[in-house]
Design a protein around this motif. Structure first.
Motif, PDB file in Angstrom:
ATOM      1  N   SER A 298       0.899  -1.180  -0.066  1.00 32.56           N
ATOM      2  CA  SER A 298       0.112  -0.012  -0.035  1.00 32.56           C
ATOM      3  C   SER A 298       0.856   1.045   0.022  1.00 32.56           C
ATOM      4  CB  SER A 298      -0.949  -0.050   1.113  1.00 32.56           C
ATOM      5  OG  SER A 298      -1.823  -1.043   1.219  1.00 32.56           O
ATOM      6  N   PHE A 299       1.841   1.298   0.897  1.00 32.89           N
ATOM      7  CA  PHE A 299       2.931   2.673   0.992  1.00 32.89           C
ATOM      8  C   PHE A 299       3.626   2.643  -0.137  1.00 32.89           C
ATOM      9  CE2 PHE A 299       6.898   4.204   2.163  1.00 32.89           C
ATOM     10  CZ  PHE A 299       6.537   5.505   2.784  1.00 32.89           C
ATOM     11  N   GLY A 300       4.198   1.693  -0.931  1.00 40.46           N
ATOM     12  CA  GLY A 300       4.746   1.777  -2.076  1.00 40.46           C
ATOM     13  C   GLY A 300       4.003   2.234  -3.204  1.00 40.46           C
ATOM     14  N   GLY A 301       2.845   1.709  -3.287  1.00 40.56           N
ATOM     15  CA  GLY A 301       1.635   1.966  -4.481  1.00 40.56           C
ATOM     16  C   GLY A 301       1.347   3.599  -4.230  1.00 40.56           C
ATOM     17  N   PHE A 302       1.081   3.864  -3.013  1.00 39.79           N
ATOM     18  CA  PHE A 302       0.302   5.169  -2.734  1.00 39.79           C
ATOM     19  C   PHE A 302       1.555   6.452  -3.239  1.00 39.79           C
ATOM     20  CE2 PHE A 302      -0.331   9.044  -0.307  1.00 39.79           C
ATOM     21  CZ  PHE A 302      -1.594   9.422  -0.529  1.00 39.79           C
ATOM     22  N   MET A 303       2.725   6.098  -2.724  1.00 44.47           N
ATOM     23  CA  MET A 303       3.784   7.088  -2.870  1.00 44.47           C
ATOM     24  C   MET A 303       4.049   7.243  -4.492  1.00 44.47           C
ATOM     25  SD  MET A 303       4.534   8.322  -0.113  1.00 44.47           S
ATOM     26  CE  MET A 303       5.991   9.017  -0.059  1.00 44.47           C
ATOM     27  N   TYR A 362      -6.508   7.928   4.007  1.00 42.83           N
ATOM     28  CA  TYR A 362      -6.706   7.752   2.379  1.00 42.83           C
ATOM     29  C   TYR A 362      -8.092   8.033   1.953  1.00 42.83           C
ATOM     30  CZ  TYR A 362      -2.356   4.961   2.449  1.00 42.83           C
ATOM     31  OH  TYR A 362      -1.077   4.462   2.629  1.00 42.83           O
ATOM     32  N   ALA A 363      -9.176   7.789   2.695  1.00 44.00           N
ATOM     33  CA  ALA A 363     -10.573   8.004   2.397  1.00 44.00           C
ATOM     34  C   ALA A 363     -10.606   9.715   2.427  1.00 44.00           C
ATOM     35  CB  ALA A 363     -11.610   7.713   3.457  1.00 44.00           C
ATOM     36  N   ALA A 364      -9.831  10.443   3.177  1.00 42.06           N
ATOM     37  CA  ALA A 364      -9.957  11.942   3.307  1.00 42.06           C
ATOM     38  C   ALA A 364      -9.303  12.211   1.777  1.00 42.06           C
ATOM     39  CB  ALA A 364      -9.240  12.444   4.287  1.00 42.06           C
ATOM     40  N   THR A 365      -8.161  11.816   1.447  1.00 39.04           N
ATOM     41  CA  THR A 365      -7.539  11.874   0.307  1.00 39.04           C
ATOM     42  C   THR A 365      -8.632  11.753  -1.070  1.00 39.04           C
ATOM     43  OG1 THR A 365      -5.467  11.378   1.197  1.00 39.04           O
ATOM     44  CG2 THR A 365      -5.485  11.498  -0.972  1.00 39.04           C
ATOM     45  N   ALA A 366      -9.319  10.688  -0.858  1.00 40.69           N
ATOM     46  CA  ALA A 366     -10.065  10.219  -1.956  1.00 40.69           C
ATOM     47  C   ALA A 366     -11.392  11.418  -1.971  1.00 40.69           C
ATOM     48  CB  ALA A 366     -10.863   8.951  -1.716  1.00 40.69           C
ATOM     49  N   LEU A 437      -2.738  -0.284 -11.713  1.00 39.84           N
ATOM     50  CA  LEU A 437      -4.140   0.252 -11.941  1.00 39.84           C
ATOM     51  C   LEU A 437      -4.467   1.618 -11.799  1.00 39.84           C
ATOM     52  CD1 LEU A 437      -7.122  -0.582 -10.705  1.00 39.84           C
ATOM     53  CD2 LEU A 437      -6.303  -0.355  -8.526  1.00 39.84           C
ATOM     54  N   TYR A 438      -3.601   2.355 -11.297  1.00 40.02           N
ATOM     55  CA  TYR A 438      -4.076   3.820 -11.450  1.00 40.02           C
ATOM     56  C   TYR A 438      -3.746   4.281 -13.127  1.00 40.02           C
ATOM     57  CZ  TYR A 438      -2.819   8.673 -11.783  1.00 40.02           C
ATOM     58  OH  TYR A 438      -2.912  10.177 -11.872  1.00 40.02           O
ATOM     59  N   LEU A 452      -7.237   8.563  -8.737  1.00 38.92           N
ATOM     60  CA  LEU A 452      -6.620   8.700  -7.651  1.00 38.92           C
ATOM     61  C   LEU A 452      -7.895   8.531  -6.635  1.00 38.92           C
ATOM     62  CD1 LEU A 452      -4.470   9.664  -5.674  1.00 38.92           C
ATOM     63  CD2 LEU A 452      -5.113  11.861  -5.971  1.00 38.92           C
ATOM     64  N   GLU A 453      -8.885   9.020  -6.834  1.00 40.94           N
ATOM     65  CA  GLU A 453     -10.061   8.763  -5.880  1.00 40.94           C
ATOM     66  C   GLU A 453     -10.384   7.252  -5.612  1.00 40.94           C
ATOM     67  OE1 GLU A 453     -14.856   9.510  -5.715  1.00 40.94           O
ATOM     68  OE2 GLU A 453     -13.727  10.704  -7.099  1.00 40.94           O
ATOM     69  N   ILE A 454     -10.447   6.329  -6.590  1.00 41.79           N
ATOM     70  CA  ILE A 454     -10.682   5.067  -6.747  1.00 41.79           C
ATOM     71  C   ILE A 454      -9.348   4.107  -5.770  1.00 41.79           C
ATOM     72  CG2 ILE A 454     -10.755   2.887  -7.884  1.00 41.79           C
ATOM     73  CD1 ILE A 454     -12.424   4.591  -9.854  1.00 41.79           C
ATOM     74  N   VAL A 455      -8.237   4.591  -6.163  1.00 43.21           N
ATOM     75  CA  VAL A 455      -7.037   3.817  -5.568  1.00 43.21           C
ATOM     76  C   VAL A 455      -6.916   4.412  -4.181  1.00 43.21           C
ATOM     77  CG1 VAL A 455      -4.595   3.939  -5.577  1.00 43.21           C
ATOM     78  CG2 VAL A 455      -5.498   3.645  -7.571  1.00 43.21           C
ATOM     79  N   SER A 456      -7.328   5.530  -3.783  1.00 41.71           N
ATOM     80  CA  SER A 456      -7.323   5.867  -2.292  1.00 41.71           C
ATOM     81  C   SER A 456      -8.181   5.201  -1.656  1.00 41.71           C
ATOM     82  CB  SER A 456      -7.511   7.458  -2.246  1.00 41.71           C
ATOM     83  OG  SER A 456      -6.295   8.136  -2.892  1.00 41.71           O
ATOM     84  N   LEU A 457      -9.414   5.142  -2.160  1.00 40.76           N
ATOM     85  CA  LEU A 457     -10.494   4.285  -1.389  1.00 40.76           C
ATOM     86  C   LEU A 457     -10.044   2.797  -1.271  1.00 40.76           C
ATOM     87  CD1 LEU A 457     -13.742   6.026  -2.917  1.00 40.76           C
ATOM     88  CD2 LEU A 457     -12.751   6.232  -0.661  1.00 40.76           C
TER      89      LEU A 457
END
Length: 492
Positions: A298-303, A362-366, A437-438, A452-457
């Motif tokens: 999750s961490f590597g993917g989000f960054m 992550y939800a707030a980022t979305a 995926l993004y 970005l919204e979908i990945v963050s959720l």
């Protein structure tokens, strides 16, 4: 990263000089842990500039990231075993020297093939470097000091990831000495040289009491498994998923099965396998690895996704994209300072609390992406990223210590090795899978904001699902210090 049960215990290590690690020595070791992770993430903000300068395709740019991550992940266990036998400080010096030289070669690479070769070699030297950090800490520090140093080791990865993208954005924007993207590789050179100059005076030499042979067959099968897994996932999308990519990915099954069979048979015959199945069978180890796999992926993917979304999607400059991660880095730093006290108060449940905070962040980022896209900036992203930074810190910082505190003391070295392997593999896996995926979503009708919204959720859902898994970690009945004293008495 001692990979034999009893050779992983501090009293059973040989050391040239007094057994112990001073503050300056710990700082030097942490630099050795910081640089490889920073080098992985600093490339995220560099790829567009590399593509323009070296006329690289999307698939080639993915390789700039993938070749470093794959060679690093595939060889980190072997690096730990070599350090046990040949001397950890010696391997630390070899790894740091090679890492510094290949950073220089990457910075001055005249062509894309030259850059790819330098990055792959840098991943090899990072695999020799990183495992010596945690194994030296395990061998030279005891009790609370060891737990605190392990916490610092965990903190270095998160801070390196954020600092890599913040510093990388600034260097690209500033165009220091006209170097452009090349400065992002060259920045590791002076830091590496300073650390090398201090290593011999500050870091004690340790090695396992019994020199163990490297399981060459196991190392080959493990490396092959990671290559045929990570390469297709990294290159599949930019190459439009040709048949041969799927064929390579399918090979992971027989090679993985062969690895499992070989390791089981070697242990049954009394040999020393690279990854003994008996350790993987430990309940605490399985729970710890599950947390590590979910977190680092999750961490590597989000960054990786955050850098792409804010720059190529929202149009932020590399500097603005890097500064947007400033609140994340600050929150992570706060947790790294307060972490030991919070861990004493909450125990293993600190990791579950971190998953909750990460999910909310992550939800707030979305929510921000859904509400203001494409007008995201460092200000409106600050709140969500503070929550993500706090949550990530509460998961990452204690993960090593909590898991190592729950497995039998004489197997702590091997457990640390498996956690480091999980870390390195999943950082690359996250960039490959979550990044793919993004890019697939952003390249379609949805656009970068919805992607970005979908990945963050999705990452928020992962956080929620991991809470009950993390709660299965329980305080060890026997304190680590008491267990250490028992081992010391047995050794005497």
């Amino acid at each position: 990263m001692a990979l034999l049960s009893r050779s992983a215990v501090a009293p059973l290590h040989r050391s040239n000089g007094p057994l112990g690690l001073t503050g300056p020595g710990l700082v030097v070791l942490l630099i050795g842990a910081f640089l490889p992770v920073m080098s992985f993430f600093i490339v995220n903000v560099t790829l567009p500039a590399i593509g323009r300068d070296l006329h690289a395709s999307a698939a080639a740019l993915q390789l700039v990231v993938a070749c470093y991550g794959i060679t690093n992940a595939a060889l980190v266990v072997v690096g730990g075993r070599l350090g046990d036998g040949l001397g950890r400080r010696r391997l630390f010096v070899v790894g740091l020297t090679g890492f510094t030289v290949t950073a220089l070669l990457s910075g001055f690479a005249p062509t894309l093939p030259a850059l790819l070769v330098a990055r792959a070699a840098q991943g090899v030297f990072a695999a020799l470097l990183t495992p010596q950090v945690l194994s030296t800490i395990t061998a030279t520090r005891q009790g609370e000091e060891r737990a605190r140093a392990i916490g610092f080791f965990g903190a270095s990865a998160g801070l390196a990831a954020a600092a890599g993208q913040v510093l990388g954005g600034w260097l690209v924007e500033a165009d220091v000495a006209g170097l452009g993207w090349r400065a992002n590789f060259l920045v590791a050179v002076p830091v590496g040289l300073v650390a090398l100059a201090l290593t011999r005076r500050t870091v004690p030499e340790t090695r396992a009491e019994d020199r163990l042979p490297v399981d060459a067959t196991g190392a080959t099968l493990l490396g092959g498994t990671l290559v045929v897994l990570l390469f297709p996932l990294s290159e599949g999308r930019p190459l439009h998923w040709p048949f041969w990519i799927w064929a390579v990915l399918a090979v992971v099954v027989p090679i993985g099965v062969g690895l499992g069979y070989h390791q089981t048979r070697a242990e049954r015959l009394g040999r020393t396998p690279l990854v003994p199945p008996s350790v993987l069978a430990l309940r605490e180890m399985r729970i710890g690895l599950a947390n590590g796999l979910a977190f680092f992926t999750s961490f590597g993917g989000f960054m990786f996704v955050f850098a792409l979304a804010t720059q190529t999607g929202a149009g932020l400059s590399p500097l603005e994209g890097g500064l947007a991660l400033g609140p994340f880095a600050l929150a992570f730093l706060v947790v790294s300072i307060a972490g030991p006290r919070l861990q004493r108060r909450w125990g293993p449940s600190i990791i579950a609390r971190g998953w909750v905070l990460s999910a909310v962040g992550y939800a707030a980022t979305a929510g921000v992406a859904a509400g203001v896209w494409p007008h995201v900036d460092p200000v409106n992203l600050a709140g969500p990223l503070v929550l993500v930074g706090l949550g990530n810190g509460l998961v990452m910082l204690p993960l090593m210590g909590v898991v190592l505190g729950q497995v039998p003391t004489h197997q702590a070295g091997l457990a640390s090795g498996l956690l480091i392997t999980t870390q390195q593999t999943c950082l690359a896996l996250g960039a490959a899978t979550v990044g793919t995926l993004y890019l697939a979503l952003a390249g379609g009708s949805l656009g970068a904001g919805r992607a970005l919204e979908i990945v963050s959720l999705l990452l928020a859902v992962v956080g929620v699902l991991m809470v009950p898994v993390a709660l299965r970690l329980r305080p060890r009945r026997q304190p680590v210090v008491a267990a250490y004293r028992e081992e010391l008495a047995e050794a005497a």
